[in-house]
Structure formats: C-alpha cells, structure tokens
Design a protein around this motif. Structure first.
Motif, PDB file in Angstrom:
ATOM      1  N   SER A  24       0.823  -1.213   0.000  1.00 47.34           N
ATOM      2  CA  SER A  24       0.000   0.000   0.000  1.00 47.34           C
ATOM      3  C   SER A  24       0.857   1.263   0.000  1.00 47.34           C
ATOM      4  N   ASP A  25       2.167   1.098  -0.127  1.00 49.72           N
ATOM      5  CA  ASP A  25       3.076   2.250  -0.167  1.00 49.72           C
ATOM      6  C   ASP A  25       3.327   2.665  -1.615  1.00 49.72           C
ATOM      7  N   TYR A  26       2.507   3.585  -2.107  1.00 45.78           N
ATOM      8  CA  TYR A  26       2.657   4.043  -3.495  1.00 45.78           C
ATOM      9  C   TYR A  26       2.322   5.529  -3.554  1.00 45.78           C
ATOM     10  N   ALA A  27       2.721   6.159  -4.636  1.00 44.36           N
ATOM     11  CA  ALA A  27       2.531   7.600  -4.799  1.00 44.36           C
ATOM     12  C   ALA A  27       1.319   7.877  -5.684  1.00 44.36           C
TER      13      ALA A  27
ATOM     14  N   ASP B 129      -0.914  20.711 -11.520  1.00 51.00           N
ATOM     15  CA  ASP B 129       0.074  20.979 -12.564  1.00 51.00           C
ATOM     16  C   ASP B 129       1.377  20.276 -12.165  1.00 51.00           C
ATOM     17  N   VAL B 130       2.357  20.328 -13.033  1.00 54.30           N
ATOM     18  CA  VAL B 130       3.600  19.585 -12.819  1.00 54.30           C
ATOM     19  C   VAL B 130       4.319  20.052 -11.553  1.00 54.30           C
ATOM     20  N   ASN B 131       4.323  21.370 -11.326  1.00 52.29           N
ATOM     21  CA  ASN B 131       4.972  21.893 -10.116  1.00 52.29           C
ATOM     22  C   ASN B 131       4.338  21.328  -8.853  1.00 52.29           C
TER      23      ASN B 131
ATOM     24  N   ALA C 107       4.234  17.343  -4.345  1.00 49.08           N
ATOM     25  CA  ALA C 107       3.514  16.259  -3.663  1.00 49.08           C
ATOM     26  C   ALA C 107       4.373  15.002  -3.584  1.00 49.08           C
ATOM     27  N   LEU C 108       5.116  14.709  -4.651  1.00 50.64           N
ATOM     28  CA  LEU C 108       5.966  13.518  -4.655  1.00 50.64           C
ATOM     29  C   LEU C 108       7.105  13.635  -3.644  1.00 50.64           C
ATOM     30  N   ARG C 109       7.597  14.851  -3.439  1.00 52.38           N
ATOM     31  CA  ARG C 109       8.668  15.033  -2.441  1.00 52.38           C
ATOM     32  C   ARG C 109       8.165  14.664  -1.047  1.00 52.38           C
TER      33      ARG C 109
ATOM     34  N   ALA D  84       7.577  10.624  -1.149  1.00 51.35           N
ATOM     35  CA  ALA D  84       8.733   9.779  -1.474  1.00 51.35           C
ATOM     36  C   ALA D  84       9.268   8.970  -0.304  1.00 51.35           C
ATOM     37  N   PRO D  85       9.397   9.528   0.903  1.00 51.21           N
ATOM     38  CA  PRO D  85       9.994   8.742   1.997  1.00 51.21           C
ATOM     39  C   PRO D  85       9.219   7.474   2.330  1.00 51.21           C
ATOM     40  N   ASP D  86       7.903   7.474   2.108  1.00 49.72           N
ATOM     41  CA  ASP D  86       7.086   6.315   2.478  1.00 49.72           C
ATOM     42  C   ASP D  86       6.694   5.445   1.294  1.00 49.72           C
ATOM     43  N   ALA D  87       6.950   5.889   0.081  1.00 45.70           N
ATOM     44  CA  ALA D  87       6.519   5.151  -1.108  1.00 45.70           C
ATOM     45  C   ALA D  87       7.527   4.070  -1.474  1.00 45.70           C
ATOM     46  N   GLU D  88       7.017   2.924  -1.941  1.00 46.31           N
ATOM     47  CA  GLU D  88       7.875   1.835  -2.395  1.00 46.31           C
ATOM     48  C   GLU D  88       8.651   2.265  -3.631  1.00 46.31           C
TER      49      GLU D  88
END
Length: 446
Positions: free
Chosen positions: A136-139, A146-148, A153-155, A158-162
């Motif tokens: 269940s660890d996904y982004a 928008d891309v920015n 959001a990904l930053r 990221a620490p918890d995502a597989e």
C-alpha cells in the motif's frame, strides 16, 4: 574476511557489549550480506546488533521468514514495533502472517493505528493473490494538479513510497485514471496539467487475481510496478517488479519440484527438516510402486515369449527407458509452455501432430542403432522386432508426455504434476507391453 569468521567476531563483541566495534565491522557491508551474517549468529545476540544498525529494516527484510520469526521472539515489543513500522507495507504484512497469535496480539497495540489497519487489511487477502502480494506504499496524484504541484507532492510522499518512478492518478473515489512517470514529470513544462501528460487506462490487475498471473503481466509489459484495483476500479495497492520476479522464481521452483515428483518444499533445502522432506517425497514414490506393477503384469503375460527367446531380455531395459526419456522430454517442454502461456488447450491437436512426427523421426533414428546391435546379438527377426518396438515406444512415450499436461490442465490440476517419474512409469508399462506384443507377433511365439 569470510562470513563465518566475521560472525564469530561479532558473537564475541556482542557478548562483551562492544556494540560500537560490532557496528564498525559491518557498516561497509551491503544489507543482504549483513543479513547472511546475522543468520550465523544466535537470535538472542543478533537482534541486539540489528536494532542498533541504521538500515535495520532493510537488513531484516532480507532474512528468511523463519529467521525473522526467531528474532521476533527476542526483540522487546517496543523495538519490534519500531522495526516493523520502518518496513515496507507488504514485507510488514508477510512477517505478521508468520507470527503466532500471541506475538500478533502483543505487537499490534504497539503500532500506530494506521499501521495496524494497513496490516489487517493486507493480511485479510487470500494467499497467492494479488492482494496478498501488493503493497500500500505508493505515490498518487490528482488529475488537475500541474507539474509543479505534482513534484512537490511527490517530495512529501517519497519517503514512504515503495517507488516514485511511477505515480498513479486517481479521482476523489480513488478510482484509477492513469499513470505518469517521473521522467515525464521532469521533462514536462511546470504549468502542464497531469491530466494532459498522464497515460490513461494503464495496465492493472484485480485484487483477487492469481499472483502468477500478476507476475506474467509485469513481465509481459516490462513494468516497474503494476497497479491493483478492487471491484469498483479503485486503486488499493501496487505490485513491484522485484516482488513479481520473486513470485516467478517461486513458481518456477515449484514446477521444478513437481516435475521430479516432489511436493512443494517450503524454504531453503538445507533448512528443511527430515520429516518434511520425507512427507513431500513419499506420496509419489509409493504411488508409483503400484503403478510399476503394470510392467510386471505385462512381463508375466508374455513369459512364453521371453522363455523362447532370451535375447529379448537384454534389450528390455533399453527400450522401456527410451520411451520414458522421450516422454519426459515432451512433458518438460509442454509443462513449461503451458506455464508461460506459450500454448493453450486449443493448441493440443495441432501440437499432437507435430509431436508424433518428431517422435517418429527420433524413434527411426534410434531404431537404426538398436537394429544393428539386435542383428549382432540375435538375427534378422530380432533386429526387426527391436526396430519396430523402438519406433512405437518412442512415439507412444512422446505422445503421452505431451498430452498428459494438457489433460491435467483441462481437469483443473497443475500441469507440472505430470512429473518425470509419473511419465516414466506410464511409458515403461506401455513400452513393455508394446515390445513383447510385437515380439510375439513377429517371432510367432505365444
């Protein structure tokens, strides 16, 4: 320094409470190598070193399940909860499944509520399904970002995502809309919307799909991760490439064991107990003892043929083994082809014709060699008996070996159950009957 010598040094250092020295000994090693060394140390000492290492959860994940469970017995509850909290969701759930009920009851209260609910949810899925394999660890991203905004959001995720190489686009009901790769995000203009750059309708599997089918999808489409959805189309997890390849390896090992007439062996061979090895192997061997009685009955029915021409006995093992060998080859090819999806049930008839032609060519080639030997050992009639028998035995063995996996698959059994011992026993009984029948007709005996 080899692992055994290093493990001995670590034993001494830990017993003397010299943990800084022990950490210095392993800090430059890769996690998987540290895990191998920990298996050589008593669990009562290994956990004391493990909990002091900065990458402990990664190291712990490389341990075999039985070693993890043994170490879990030694960890204080708070330490174990902290370690499990650092593990990826799927690995955390796998460990939870291997614990006994007493350990589970002691562990769960020490975890955060979100972690408890996640473990219970993932552990509820049936074994060998996509749900039991996924994490269940996904982004995730929203289509109107928008891309920015997406990169920001990904930053945070990221620490918890597989993995963040692919982010999954979902709506307010978590339904899967699309997928966007990190490469595309980096190359896109900052003001572009995710909706405009995502790949709509991505390849996905259902949460109840068989894990072997999931591994095939990952391999077929060369995916880093495969999204898993429920009945409503909502995203509930992902299966990463490394987990899918582990499944493929396990399934190949399983098929390999079955092809040798051995039930699935759990764990590494050197760690499996004598009792389990006996139990996994005894069924087929006892079953085939009675199956091989058919060969004896065939021989008994043609005693007069053998008595009149004893030279036939000399070639009996050669002929029946040739049929068994040809059948084992055919079965191996068909089991693997069915497992990989190269062939399906509707291909049986066309493959039957091809296999019969190939077997005829193989049998004829082998017949030439055995006919020459038969002529030297006997006469022209014996040579003819051997040549015809070899062709028939190889053809029958090959057709049986090719067809049995299809029959088992049609009946709902694993085609790999068409093991080499089973094929050999059937081919042996058929070969004895064919050989002695041909001999009785041509030699005019019986």
């Amino acid at each position: 320094m080899n692992h055994e010598a290093l493990a001995l040094m670590l034993n001494i250092a830990i017993e003397q409470q010299q943990f800084e020295q022990a950490i210095l000994q392993v800090q430059d090693l890769r996690p998987i190598d540290i895990a191998d060394i920990l298996t050589l140390i008593k669990p009562t000492l290994a956990w004391q070193l493990l909990e002091r290492l900065p990458n402990r959860s990664t190291i712990f994940a490389y341990l075999e399940p039985h070693t993890q469970v043994a170490m879990a017995h030694e960890f204080p509850r708070e330490s174990m909860a902290r370690l499990i909290g650092e593990m990826p969701a799927d690995e955390r759930t796998d460990l939870y499944k291997h614990l006994n009920q007493e350990q589970r009851d002691a562990l769960l209260p020490a975890l955060a509520q979100a972690q408890r609910e996640d473990i219970r949810r993932l552990a509820a899925y049936e074994e060998r399904t996509a749900g039991a394999l996924m994490t269940s660890d996904y982004a995730t991203l929203e289509a109107q970002m928008d891309v920015n905004e997406a990169l920001a959001a990904l930053r945070l995720e990221a620490p918890d995502a597989e993995t963040i190489y692919h982010a999954y686009v979902i709506d307010n009901e978590r339904k899967l809309l699309g997928v966007v790769s990190l490469r595309v995000l980096i190359l896109a203009s900052p003001e572009q919307l995710i909706h405009d750059i995502m790949v709509s309708g991505p390849v996905a599997c259902h949460v109840n799909d068989d894990q072997e089918d999931v591994a095939k999808v990952v391999a077929r489409y060369d995916l880093i991760a495969l999204p898993i959805v429920d009945d409503s189309g909502a995203l509930v997890g992902i299966v990463t490439h490394d987990d899918a390849m582990d499944v493929a390896s396990d399934e190949a090992t399983d098929d390999f064991h079955k092809s040798g007439g051995v039930s699935t062996v759990v764990g590494r061979l050197k760690d499996v107990s004598i009792r389990i090895l006996y139990r996994k192997r005894v069924f087929w061997l006892v079953f085939l003892v009675f199956g091989n009685l058919l060969s004896g009955l065939s021989i008994a029915n043609f005693e007069d043929v053998i008595a009149a021409n004893l030279v036939l006995v000399f070639f009996l093992p050669l002929l029946v083994d040739s049929g068994g060998n040809a059948g084992s080859q055919s079965a191996t090819l068909m089991v693997r082809a069915l497992a990989t999806g190269d062939v399906v049930m509707r291909d049986w008839f066309s493959l039957l014709g091809r296999e019969a032609l190939v077997a005829l060519m193989l049998g004829a080639t082998m017949a030439v060699a055995i006919a020459l030997i038969g002529y030297v050992r006997g006469d022209a009639l014996v040579s003819l008996v051997l040549a015809l028998s070899m062709i028939c035995v190889v053809m029958i063995g090959s057709v049986i070996g090719m067809s049995l996996p299809f029959v088992l698959n049609k009946l709902g059994f694993d085609p790999a159950t068409a093991s080499a011992p089973l094929i050999t026993s059937i081919s042996d009984a058929s070969g004895v009957l064919i050989y002695l029948f041909i001999a009785s007709r041509i030699l005019g005996i019986g």
